[in-house]
Design a protein around this motif. Structure first.
Motif, PDB file in Angstrom:
ATOM      1  N   LYS A 181       0.831  -1.200   0.000  1.00  0.00           N
ATOM      2  CA  LYS A 181       0.000   0.000   0.000  1.00  0.00           C
ATOM      3  C   LYS A 181       0.869   1.254   0.000  1.00  0.00           C
ATOM      4  O   LYS A 181       0.592   2.214  -0.734  1.00  0.00           O
ATOM      5  N   LYS A 182       1.928   1.243   0.810  1.00  0.00           N
ATOM      6  CA  LYS A 182       2.783   2.426   0.932  1.00  0.00           C
ATOM      7  C   LYS A 182       3.544   2.715  -0.365  1.00  0.00           C
ATOM      8  O   LYS A 182       3.756   3.872  -0.723  1.00  0.00           O
TER       9      LYS A 182
ATOM     10  N   ASP B 202       2.551   1.624  -3.336  1.00  0.00           N
ATOM     11  CA  ASP B 202       1.593   1.562  -4.443  1.00  0.00           C
ATOM     12  C   ASP B 202       1.933   0.413  -5.396  1.00  0.00           C
ATOM     13  O   ASP B 202       1.962   0.580  -6.612  1.00  0.00           O
TER      14      ASP B 202
END
Length: 219
Positions: free
Chosen positions: A181-182, A184
Motif C-alpha cells: 500500500k505504501k 503503491d
C-alpha cells in the motif's frame, strides 16, 4: 468526526496511572476509557468492555502482565497491548512479544514514548523505546551470529532502489500488505522483492535483513 483511540491503563501504582492519564488527556485523538490496579481487574474489565490499546505493567498483584497476556492468548483475545515496565531484559521483551504484545516501553521514558507508542500500535505497527530497541537488536545480533549472518554483508548482486525501499520498510516491521500500500504496488510484487532480498543478501529471516540494513547504513 475521527473516532478516538480508546486506551486502558493497567499498573499497580495509581500515581503512574494519574501521570499517564494527564498526558493522554492532552491528546484529542486518544481517550482513556479505564484503568486497573491488578491483573485480575484487567481480565474482569475486558470481559465487559473494549479498548483499542491496553497499556500493561508486567509486575502487578494477583495476576502479572505475563499471566494476563497468556489468558488473552488462550481465550483468543486479540488485544493490541503495550508493555510498560522497569525491566528491559531482551529475553523478557521477546517473551512478551511472543504472547502478543505489540509495544514495549520503559517506565523511565514513558512520558515521551507513551503517545507515539499508542498511535503506532493502534496503526498495527510495533513500538519499542530507544534503549529497548538497542538492547534487543544487540541480543538478536549476538544470537544470530551464524555463518550465514556473518556472510550477510557479501551481496552477490547490488540491491535495486525498489528493493532498498522494501528493505527499509521490512526493518520497520511493516507487513507485506502495508508495504504494498505504501509503495503503491501489489502484494505479489512485494513478495517477489522479499524473496529476492533473501536470495541476494543470503539470509533466511527478518533478523538477517535487519543486520544487513544496519551494517550497510540503509536504516
Amino acid at each position: 468526526m475521527i473516532e478516538k483511540i480508546k486506551v486502558h491503563i493497567a499498573d499497580d501504582h495509581k500515581i503512574l496511572i494519574d501521570g499517564l492519564s494527564a498526558l493522554i488527556n492532552t491528546e484529542d485523538a486518544i481517550d482513556l476509557v479505564g484503568h486497573s490496579l491488578t491483573g485480575k481487574e484487567v481480565i474482569e474489565w475486558f470481559k465487559k468492555n473494549k479498548a483499542d490499546v491496553l497499556i500493561l505493567d508486567i509486575n502487578m498483584p494477583e495476576l502479572d502482565g505475563i499471566d494476563v497476556l497468556k489468558i488473552f492468548k488462550n481465550r483468543k483475545v486479540k488485544q493490541k497491548t503495550i508493555i510498560l515496565s522497569g525491566l528491559s531484559d531482551p529475553k523478557i521483551v521477546q517473551e512478551m512479544m511472543s504472547l502478543g504484545a505489540r509495544g514495549f516501553i520503559e517506565k523511565g521514558v514513558a512520558g515521551e514514548d507513551i503517545i507515539p507508542a499508542i498511535k503506532a500500535v493502534h496503526r498495527g505497527e510495533k513500538y519499542y523505546s530507544k534503549d529497548i530497541k538497542s538492547s534487543l537488536f544487540d541480543f538478536l545480533l549476538e544470537d544470530s551470529k551464524t555463518e550465514e549472518a556473518i556472510k550477510s554483508s557479501a551481496v552477490v548482486e547490488p540491491l535495486t532502489d525498489r528493493e532498498i525501499a522494501v528493505l527499509k520498510l521490512i526493518t520497520k516491521e511493516y507487513s507485506t500488505s502495508q508495504i504494498a500500500k505504501k509503495l503503491d504496488l501489489t502484494v505479489k510484487t512485494i513478495e517477489t522483492h522479499r524473496r529476492n532480498l533473501y536470495k541476494k543478501i543470503k539470509v533466511k529471516n527478518v533478523v538477517g535483513l535487519a543486520i544487513y540494513a544496519v551494517k550497510n547504513n540503509i536504516v
